[in-house]
Write an enzyme that holds these catalytic residues in place. Structure first.
Site, PDB file in Angstrom:
ATOM      1  N   ASN A   1       2.449  10.311   0.682  1.00  0.00           N
ATOM      2  CA  ASN A   1       1.836  10.675   1.893  1.00  0.00           C
ATOM      3  C   ASN A   1       3.131  11.155   3.005  1.00  0.00           C
ATOM      4  O   ASN A   1       4.459  11.074   2.388  1.00  0.00           O
ATOM      5  CB  ASN A   1       1.209   9.434   2.369  1.00  0.00           C
TER       6      ASN A   1
ATOM      7  N   ASP B   1      -1.467   3.132  -2.380  1.00  0.00           N
ATOM      8  CA  ASP B   1      -2.433   2.270  -2.947  1.00  0.00           C
ATOM      9  C   ASP B   1      -2.785   2.320  -4.351  1.00  0.00           C
ATOM     10  O   ASP B   1      -2.986   1.298  -5.004  1.00  0.00           O
ATOM     11  CB  ASP B   1      -3.671   2.256  -2.048  1.00  0.00           C
TER      12      ASP B   1
ATOM     13  N   LYS C   1       5.505  17.492 -18.670  1.00  0.00           N
ATOM     14  CA  LYS C   1       4.763  17.872 -17.386  1.00  0.00           C
ATOM     15  C   LYS C   1       3.376  18.251 -17.920  1.00  0.00           C
ATOM     16  O   LYS C   1       3.144  18.690 -19.128  1.00  0.00           O
ATOM     17  CB  LYS C   1       5.728  19.406 -17.205  1.00  0.00           C
TER      18      LYS C   1
ATOM     19  N   LYS D   1      -4.871 -10.566   5.601  1.00  0.00           N
ATOM     20  CA  LYS D   1      -3.506 -10.457   5.021  1.00  0.00           C
ATOM     21  C   LYS D   1      -2.647 -11.588   5.504  1.00  0.00           C
ATOM     22  O   LYS D   1      -1.463 -11.666   5.464  1.00  0.00           O
ATOM     23  CB  LYS D   1      -2.795  -9.085   5.234  1.00  0.00           C
TER      24      LYS D   1
HETATM   25  O1  C5P Z   1      -2.789   0.285   3.766  1.00  0.00           O
HETATM   26  P1  C5P Z   1      -3.152  -0.457   4.886  1.00  0.00           P
HETATM   27  O2  C5P Z   1      -3.753   0.290   5.864  1.00  0.00           O
HETATM   28  O3  C5P Z   1      -3.922  -1.811   4.342  1.00  0.00           O
HETATM   29  O4  C5P Z   1      -1.734  -1.097   5.328  1.00  0.00           O
HETATM   30  C1  C5P Z   1      -1.713  -2.306   6.150  1.00  0.00           C
HETATM   31  C2  C5P Z   1      -0.476  -2.926   6.064  1.00  0.00           C
HETATM   32  O5  C5P Z   1      -0.223  -3.387   4.630  1.00  0.00           O
HETATM   33  C3  C5P Z   1       0.955  -2.068   6.230  1.00  0.00           C
HETATM   34  O6  C5P Z   1       1.885  -3.135   6.959  1.00  0.00           O
HETATM   35  C4  C5P Z   1       1.322  -1.630   5.005  1.00  0.00           C
HETATM   36  O7  C5P Z   1       2.749  -1.535   4.886  1.00  0.00           O
HETATM   37  C5  C5P Z   1       0.764  -3.029   4.190  1.00  0.00           C
HETATM   38  N1  C5P Z   1       0.710  -2.593   2.862  1.00  0.00           N
HETATM   39  C6  C5P Z   1       1.305  -3.142   1.851  1.00  0.00           C
HETATM   40  N2  C5P Z   1       1.070  -2.874   0.281  1.00  0.00           N
HETATM   41  C7  C5P Z   1      -0.026  -2.035   0.070  1.00  0.00           C
HETATM   42  C8  C5P Z   1      -0.510  -1.127   1.166  1.00  0.00           C
HETATM   43  C9  C5P Z   1      -0.316  -1.736   2.441  1.00  0.00           C
HETATM   44  O8  C5P Z   1       2.203  -3.865   2.059  1.00  0.00           O
HETATM   45  N3  C5P Z   1      -0.073  -1.769  -1.284  1.00  0.00           N
END
Ligand code: C5P
Length: 410
Positions: free
Chosen positions: A214, A283, A293, A347
Site C-alpha cells: 500500500n 491484512d 516469477k 483491539k
Molecule cells: O487495518 P486496520 O484499520 O484494522 O488497522 C487498525 C490498527 O491495527 C492500526 O494501528 C494498524 O497498525 C493495526 N494493525 C495491525 N495488524 C494488522 C492490521 C492492522 O497491527 N494485521
C-alpha cells in the site's frame, strides 16, 4: 512548525578538530531550521575552516579569539553578551583539548569565558581520533563535563579523517539538528519510558519480484517516534520498507512482511510502556510464495490464494498489562467514527487515531500534513490538523496528560 521550535537562538562554538570542515554544512542546516545564529571560533578552528565561508553562510560577522578582551571590541564584553543571548550553545566539533579546557573551567579563551558565563544548555559534540576519544584522560574529562550538567553527544563509529576506523565521527548534520531540538523540547514526560512505534507499509511477496502493498510512506509513524524521542523517551521503531530518514537516537528494526513485523512487535511488547501502531500492515499474504516469477497465463486470469495475516494490534491488545498504553491508527473511508470506535474496543486500545483517507490533499498517505481525530476509550474525541510532526506532538500531549488538560476533548 511546533511552537517551541520557533525563533530559536543558537550559539555555535567551533573548536580545532578536523571535522570542523563540516561546520559550513551544519550552518546551512541551522539556517534552514529557522535558527538565529552567532558563531564563535577558536584560534585552532580557524586552521580547519574558513571564517569567511562561515560568515558568508550565516550572513553576519563571526567571533574570533582575537575579539576576546581586544582593544577593538573588548569593551563590548563579547563573552558576556554572547553568553546571555542564546537558547542553547553547541560546541562542535568538541576537540579533546576543548573538552579538557572546559572540564577545568578555563576562561583564557572567548569560548571558555562564554561557557562559564552562560546559563543556556550546552551540547558538546566530541569528534576526534578513536584513541584520543577512548583515552582515560578524555573519558575522565567527559565524565566531569556530564557531572557539571553539560550534554555530551556520543560520536558515531566509522571511518575517521585520520585514517582510523572507530568511534569519533561527528554525527551527520540531521542528527546534530535533532539533538539540539531534543535539548530545547520543553516536554520531558517520556523520560524513563520505553516507546515502541510501528510505521510504514509491509510487502507481501507473491513471487521473487512481486508483492502486495500500500502507499504508506511511514511519515506519521516516524514523527510519532521522533517526537517521543524529543520528549526523552527510549524509542524503538519497527518499520516496513520506507525511504531512508535520519533515525539518530532511535533503535530501528527494519522488517518487510506483516509476519516479520508481528514477531518483532510481539517479542518487544512486554518491555514497552507505550505501543503505537502506525504501520499500514498488509491484512493478507499469498498462501504460498512462488519460487519463480509467475508467468502470464493463456486464459488471461491469475487466481491468487490469500491467507489472513495476524492482527498485530489485536494480539498486543490481548497481551498488554493495564499500565501499558496501546495506540492504534485507523485509515477509514466510510462510517469513520463508528468503525474506529469498534476497532478501539475490539483491539483493546487506549486511543485510536482516525485518519480520513477520503479527505484528499493535506492528509493521509504520503502527505507531510495530516488531519486526524483522536478517540479515547471513554469515547472522547478531538480533531487535529497540521504537519505530521505537529499532529504527532499533539497526540503525545493528549496521551500523556489527558487529566491535566481539561477541555482538550471538545
Ligand atoms: O487495518 P486496520 O484499520 O484494522 O488497522 C487498525 C490498527 O491495527 C492500526 O494501528 C494498524 O497498525 C493495526 N494493525 C495491525 N495488524 C494488522 C492490521 C492492522 O497491527 N494485521
Amino acid at each position: 512548525m511546533l511552537q517551541w521550535k520557533k525563533n530559536r537562538k543558537i550559539l555555535l562554538a567551533i573548536t580545532g578538530g578536523i571535522s570542523a570542515y563540516k561546520t559550513p554544512e551544519i550552518v546551512r542546516a541551522m539556517i534552514r531550521s529557522g535558527w538565529e545564529l552567532e558563531i564563535v571560533l577558536t584560534e585552532e578552528a580557524e586552521r580547519f575552516v574558513s571564517p569567511m565561508v562561515l560568515s558568508t553562510l550565516a550572513g553576519k560577522r563571526i567571533w574570533k579569539q582575537a575579539d576576546y578582551l581586544s582593544d577593538e571590541s573588548g569593551w563590548r564584553i563579547p563573552h558576556i553578551a554572547l553568553a546571555e543571548w542564546p537558547d542553547a550553545v553547541m560546541v562542535i566539533p568538541a576537540s579533546a583539548e576543548s573538552i579538557s579546557r572546559a572540564a577545568r573551567g578555563e576562561a583564557g579563551t572567548l569560548i571558555g569565558g562564554i561557557l562559564l558565563a552562560t546559563r543556556a544548555p550546552v551540547l558538546f559534540f566530541p569528534a576526534m581520533n578513536v584513541n584520543m576519544y577512548e583515552h582515560p584522560a578524555t573519558i575522565q574529562n567527559i565524565k566531569t563535563l556530564s557531572s557539571l550538567g553539560y550534554h555530551l553527544i556520543e560520536p558515531h563509529t566509522g571511518y575517521l579523517a585520520c585514517g582510523y576506523e572507530g568511534k569519533g565521527r561527528l554525527p551527520e548534520t540531521d542528527a546534530v539538528i535533532h539533538e539540539v531540538w531534543r535539548t530545547l523540547c520543553p516536554d520531558r514526560d517520556l523520560e524513563g519510558k520505553r516507546v515502541l512505534v510501528t510505521a510504514g507499509p509491509t510487502w507481501e511477496f507473491l513471487d521473487p519480484v512481486r508483492f502486495l502493498s500500500n502507499p504508506s510512506s511511514g511519515k506519521m509513524g516516524y514523527q510519532m517516534a521522533r517526537t517521543a524521542w524529543y520528549r526523552k523517551g527510549s524509542v524503538t521503531l519497527v518499520h516496513g520498507p520506507v525511504e531512508n530518514r535520519c533515525t539518530h537516537g532511535i533503535v530501528t528494526v527494519p522488517v518487510v512482511s506483516a509476519l516479520e513485523m508481528y514477531h518483532e512487535v510481539i517479542r518487544r511488547t512486554e518491555e514497552n510502556d507505550l505501543i503505537v501502531k502506525a504501520a499500514a500492515v498488509g491484512d493478507f499474504r499469498s498462501s504460498e510464495i512462488a519460487p519463480q516469477k509467475i508467468k502470464r497465463t493463456e486464459d488471461n486470469v491469475l487466481n491468487l490464494s490469500l491467507v489472513q495475516n495476524p492482527d498485530i494490534a489485536l494480539e498486543v491488545g490481548k497481551k498488554k498489562r493495564e499500565d501499558q498504553i496501546l495506540v492504534g491508527f485507523a485509515a477509514e473511508s466510510r462510517d469513520l467514527v463508528e468503525n474506529a470506535r469498534k476497532k478501539l474496543a475490539r483491539k483493546n486500545m487506549n486511543y485510536i487515531i482516525l485518519n480520513d483517507i477520503s479527505a484528499g490533499e493535506g492528509s493521509g498517505f504520503q502527505s507531510d500534513d495530516n488531519k486526524v481525530t483522536v478517540i479515547s476509550r471513554t469515547g472522547d474525541m478531538v480533531s487535529l490538523s497540521g504537519t505530521k510532526e505537529e499532529v504527532a506532538y499533539r497526540i503525545w500531549d493528549i496521551i500523556l496528560s489527558p487529566k491535566e488538560r481539561p477541555g482538550i476533548f471538545e
